[in-house]
Enzyme design. Sequence first.
Site: not given
Length: 603
Positions: A161, A235
């Site tokens: 991320e 995710e």
Amino acid sequence: MSSVEGLRATSSQFTLEGEPFRILGGSIHYFRVPRAYWKDRLLKMRACGLNTLSTYVPWNLHEPERGMFNFHEELDLKAYISLAAELGLWVVLRPGPYICAEWDLGGLPSWLLRDEGMQLRTTYPGFADAVNSYFDKLISVIKPLMFEQGGPIIAVQVENEYGSYSQDEDYMPFLKNSLESRGINELFLTSDNWEGLRYGGVEGALKTINLQRLSFGAIQSLADMQPEKSLMVMEYWSGWFDVWGEHHHIFRAEDMVAVVSEILQREVSINLYMFHGGTTFGFMNGAMDFGTYKPQVTSYDYDAPLSEDGDYTVKYHLLRDLFSQYHSEPLPEVPSVQERRAQQPIVIQQHLSLWDSLHLTELHRSHKAVNMENLPFNNDNGQSYGYTLYETTITCGGILNSKNNIRDRALVFVGKQSVGTLDYKTQELTLPDGKGDITLGLLVENCGRVNYGKVLDEQRKGLVGDILLNNCPLRDFTIYCLDMKKSFINRLSSGQWKPVHQQPSFPAFFQAKLCVDNPPRDTFMRLPGWCKGVVFVNGQNLGRHWSIGPQQFLYLPGPWLRIGENQIIVFEEQRADGKILFASNPDHGKTTDVYKLPFCTLL
């Protein structure tokens, strides 16, 4: 070495060994599951119809002190990945160095913060050199497990991320090169939420997305960025994590499965985060801070398809029905459930005042207060976790002002008598007047370093600046390290424990014996009537307890108990009951449905 082609993303569908391949994945973190249960959890993953395991790798556990590495026992990454292969699972490895994961400092070692100029997640030399040293060791462990070596690892994620952080355009290329130069040749991935997708990539790595709702055309945006590439939700958030003092997050099974079904219908690969959350044992929980600091709880149940103790949920069974449609062969039989047992209540036998344990700790004297990370403890790696006691001498009472320099919470004592608490909200206390020299004590708890966002460089703990008494800074401290490692808990046996009928002086350690006369089973410890602290069973740190909830239990795995006598020690800050209770089921407290929360809160 395999001559067969590994995972490729050069068309709309992944290929593996030259054949079309759909990643049906799930996340289970080996460091959140007792090693004795690794096989049980992975077998349940296979039986649900998943074909790929994903896991993060926590740098701060594997290198707790600079240059001191641990890849053994509960941290035997090689054994975990090899077990996955043995059970027929492929592996997507997410080695960081930053992992987020609701884990202290996002998995980065706290000793990095000894450098006042540290710039985490950048090519700042102090950080880059530490990453290179860590990767030298980590890659030597995982390289033989790569697909091209005949192992199960088919993809490796570059960092995590970074689009939400994105402070150094050279950082992601540096990390990718660090992996390649050490011989990692499998498919590289990056992983970002919708907002970070534009900024988190690196040339030569497939972008993947993290989400819970199919909003804002997120998957179409990903497809537009990478025409003719395979699509993956790295995710898919099957639930959500909890913070102390708020409600337990749930995500209705029907809502979750509806989104998973649509993702699969779009021929997109998926990884369930989490498939099984497990437990953030010890002091390893992280925190969030978007203007307000909120530490995360010990349980990492996550409302995942497998519960914290590995039990089946409605989500599991619905997902199994769904995933079975994507297999030509029947799925494996569902393994039997682990038995749980509510042990009989046990009575506290002895207590030991914190003050009477200080001779068992390391201490340091300093003119000015020193933050935890810069204390000369643990071979000059500082103190990473737990509590630190700062004592100094005062000659009068008055107004004590923290100037917001306490990280994160301090119990304040005058002459060993509690006079209040200082934290982010309460920064001022009135101290009583006394005669002569009086000892002022500040017992400071690191409640968990922030694991996500722009404030990682600011996560030093303890006293991070001057504390003022009547506008004058306190000086001349004696500082005690209370990181409560297993060696310290073992040393407590030599302390001067007092019988239970004597009134305890808080904070204190409380000791009880749990006798198990059958093969040990999982149980859930409950502490009604207690306030806040930490629980140790046979020296193992189960995690934090706090009466504000939502979590009203601590998961105690059966493999951590033994037949016969088991030692339980509770460190309690303020209030104790005379007994400890057990239950066969957890109590997560009041709930909140994440689907009803604003979308921005889940980014």
